[in-house]
Design an enzyme around this catalytic site. Structure first.
Site, PDB file in Angstrom:
ATOM      1  N   THR A 109       0.930  -1.266   0.165  1.00  0.00           N
ATOM      2  CA  THR A 109       0.041   0.157  -0.109  1.00  0.00           C
ATOM      3  C   THR A 109       0.966   1.035   0.049  1.00  0.00           C
ATOM      4  O   THR A 109       2.264   1.074   0.072  1.00  0.00           O
ATOM      5  CB  THR A 109      -0.965  -0.059   1.268  1.00  0.00           C
ATOM      6  OG1 THR A 109      -1.594  -1.271   1.382  1.00  0.00           O
ATOM      7  CG2 THR A 109      -1.780   1.014   1.445  1.00  0.00           C
ATOM      8  N   LEU A 161      -3.047  -1.562  -3.919  1.00  0.00           N
ATOM      9  CA  LEU A 161      -3.487  -2.494  -4.653  1.00  0.00           C
ATOM     10  C   LEU A 161      -3.569  -3.828  -3.917  1.00  0.00           C
ATOM     11  O   LEU A 161      -3.921  -5.089  -4.440  1.00  0.00           O
ATOM     12  CB  LEU A 161      -2.467  -2.804  -5.939  1.00  0.00           C
ATOM     13  CG  LEU A 161      -2.500  -1.767  -6.980  1.00  0.00           C
ATOM     14  CD1 LEU A 161      -1.134  -1.941  -7.861  1.00  0.00           C
ATOM     15  CD2 LEU A 161      -3.531  -1.715  -7.984  1.00  0.00           C
ATOM     16  N   ASP A 166      -9.128  -8.907   1.471  1.00  0.00           N
ATOM     17  CA  ASP A 166      -9.469  -8.213   2.871  1.00  0.00           C
ATOM     18  C   ASP A 166     -10.692  -8.680   3.296  1.00  0.00           C
ATOM     19  O   ASP A 166     -11.092  -8.479   4.528  1.00  0.00           O
ATOM     20  CB  ASP A 166      -9.395  -6.767   2.575  1.00  0.00           C
ATOM     21  CG  ASP A 166      -7.983  -6.347   2.821  1.00  0.00           C
ATOM     22  OD1 ASP A 166      -6.820  -6.938   3.065  1.00  0.00           O
ATOM     23  OD2 ASP A 166      -7.512  -5.080   2.358  1.00  0.00           O
TER      24      ASP A 166
HETATM   25  N1  GLY Z   1      -5.290  -4.060   1.664  1.00  0.00           N
HETATM   26  C1  GLY Z   1      -4.887  -3.720   3.178  1.00  0.00           C
HETATM   27  C2  GLY Z   1      -5.961  -2.813   3.752  1.00  0.00           C
HETATM   28  O1  GLY Z   1      -6.657  -2.191   3.117  1.00  0.00           O
HETATM   29  O2  GLY Z   1      -5.885  -2.808   5.071  1.00  0.00           O
END
Ligand code: GLY
Length: 581
Positions: A393, A412, A435
């Protein structure tokens, strides 16, 4: 669901193959972070405006917009589009994120939710195998994992509603288009991650081609990365606005690329995507106002819950980095992450008790369960199962001369997302749907356990940990921070706030200081190098299990002082920069 030992080994092996587990990622790019002595960390000064980002070209694009009279939102949007070109492992237009904005003139705080959504064909059991067990391969490595991207809608909405009005979207996009069309020189950092990720992208030859020489080998440090297809997509957005991405020729290419790779999202899913303006979650910590991201991020709620618990301890009486200080932070984290697992999800689908969770009385009750001499075992905090780890991220912070501030984190999910570039677009696509919780009690790639609240569903947004945060004093921004790092984002942001507010540390020292993390499950304290042996010995004696490595985070932050701005690009990231004037 508990991962069996065999499943854990299989999952770890899969993570090694895709470069998510620490050893594979670690050799080059993720060499364990060695914190500098805190008194040698130096923040960067600017008088008027500043962008601190993980990639220098994009930081400079934003700073140029500030110099030309743009506000923090103009600069943040320009940086976001530029980083989609210059930092392809996490900067994106094929993913999503969150932006928290403080508008000085209007004395208003807003949050923009541009998180990816599950397509309409998503089902609650979409990530289960034939035996009804979670199949991490489906949610991480294949096109089924791709959520409808939100970045273009989110950045365009931010500019339209909160930009200065001095720049059109086309003007803001121009630097990104130029960088994509004319190319830029690949850095050592990008070269290392590209070679790590190349096998993953090579599953789709056209994806790998985007980042290859004509002979098919990955671009290396010093090569020029030209992204003509991406320049074309950015130009379509410049000419038509977000419709240039969500409808028409680009949308058709995206949908067909995803469908050919086995994904399920449709033209209608793209067309109906909406970024959402939300009221940020607000709290206080020792007289400061904390403005952060509400659901579908867990970031703000968990951050405030931790800070509320800590507020009842006199942190400044405990030495920074001491076992006593770390102990109470770990115990607060454990309790807040347990609540994350149980309650939080997309607010359009889940009625989570967020007001209770961020209530000071609730924090007092949680605090009362903390034994100052012993770690509370996870099962006594609440009930659930096991985890793992992964990342990528990116976070950047912006402050302008008028006191507007933007804290933006977008992603992403994995580095380079799922690794698929839809043919003819140059757009790297996310694997954000990992997620979600594949089944009650299952964990995502970050080892975060979840239950019913975060099961997949049509049009639902997966729960995030991204925590773009602005700290205000007397209504004015004093700290803008956030980080990548999946589950580790919230603990990183907590430690920076505590280091700045309780320990009065310079922002560069706070950002550079070694970090630790507890997320309830697994019941262990992830640590970076740099904690003294005697501190770790004392933590162990109190029942904690410190384990290296922590994994990746990069908290590019700005502090606002009466004599100007102090920027701290995170030294964990090669190539990060504080660009100001
Ligand atoms: N993809 C990591 C988050 O959104 O926490």
């Amino acid at each position: 669901m508990a991962l069996t030992a065999t499943m854990s080994r299989r999952l770890f092996a899969a993570l090694l193959v895709i470069g998510i587990a620490t050893p594979a990622l670690g050799q080059v790019q993720r060499r364990a972070y060695e914190p500098p002595a805190t008194d040698t960390a130096r923040s960067i000064r600017a008088e008027h405006g500043m962008v601190v980002a993980q990639e220098k070209l994009a930081a400079r694009v934003g700073a140029d917009i500030l110099r030309q009279g743009g506000n923090a939102v103009d600069a943040a949007v320009a940086t976001g589009f530029a980083m989609a070109v210059t930092y392809p492992r996490a900067g994106n237009i094929g993913g999503g994120g969150f932006m928290v904005i403080h508008l000085a003139g209007r004395n208003e705080d807003v949050a923009i939710d541009y998180r990816e959504t599950a397509p309409q064909a998503a089902t609650r059991d979409m990530f289960l195998n034939a035996d009804g067990k979670p199949d991490p391969d489906k949610s991480r490595n294949y096109a089924l994992a791709i959520g409808v991207p939100g970045t273009v809608a989110g950045l365009a909405l931010a500019l339209e509603k909160y930009g200065s009005g001095k720049f059109t979207l086309a003007q803001i996009l121009k630097p990104a288009i130029d960088l994509a069309r004319d190319g830029f020189i690949v850095t050592d950092d990008t070269s290392d991650t590209l070679s790590d990720m190349y096998r993953r992208m090579s599953r789709w030859p056209n994806s790998a081609k985007t980042f290859s020489h004509a002979d098919g080998t990955p671009l290396r440090e010093g090569d020029r990365l030209i992204q003509g297809d991406l320049a074309g997509v950015l130009t379509a957005i410049a000419e038509q606005g977000p419709r240039g991405f969500y409808e028409g020729a680009v949308a058709e290419k995206l949908v067909s690329g995803i469908k050919n790779a086995g994904g399920i999202f449709t033209l209608e899913d793209l067309k109906s995507y909406q970024a959402v303006i939300r009221t940020p979650i607000r709290g206080t910590y020792r007289g400061y106002n904390i403005i952060s991201m509400p659901q579908p991020s867990s970031g703000g709620v968990v951050l405030l819950e931790i800070l509320n618990i800590l507020e009842g301890f006199q942190m400044s009486d405990m030495k920074q980095g001491s076992a006593a200080s770390l102990h109470v932070m770990i115990e607060a984290m454990k309790r807040a992450y347990a609540d994350r697992a149980r309650y939080l999800g997309d607010p359009a689908f889940v009625d989570a008790p967020t007001q209770l969770l961020v209530d000071k009385d609730y924090a007092a009750r949680q605090r009362a369960t903390i034994d100052l001499a012993r770690a509370t075992p996870w099962a006594d905090v609440r009930n659930a199962k096991q985890p793992h780890e992964g990342d990528n991220t990116t976070h950047y912070s912006v402050v302008d001369a008028a006191g507007n501030a933007v804290s933006n984190t977008y992603t992403l999910n994995f580095p380079y997302g799922v690794g698929l570039v839809a043919d003819g677009t140059g757009v790297l696509l996310n694997n954000e749907l990992d997620d979600f919780t594949a089944a009650p009690g299952a964990s995502n790639a970050f080892g975060l356990v979840g239950f019913e609240a975060n099961l997949p569903g049509p049009g639902k947004r997966p729960l995030s940990s991204m925590s773009p945060t602005i700290v205000l004093k007397d209504g004015k921004p004093v700290l803008v921070t956030g980080s990548p790092g999946g589950s580790r984002i919230i603990s990183a942001v907590t430690q920076i706030i505590v280091d700045v507010i309780d320990y009065k540390m310079d922002i560069a020292a706070a950002v550079a200081a070694p970090r630790m993390h507890h997320q309830w499950l697994p019941d262990e304290v992830r640590i970076e190098k740099g904690f003294p042996d005697e501190v770790l010995t004392e933590l162990r004696a109190n029942g904690h299990k410190p384990v290296e490595p922590l994994g990746y985070s990069s908290a590019n932050s700005i502090v606002v002082t009466t004599s100007g701005l102090l920027g701290a690009p995170d030294p964990r990231t090669r190539g990060s920069e504080a660009a100001g004037y």
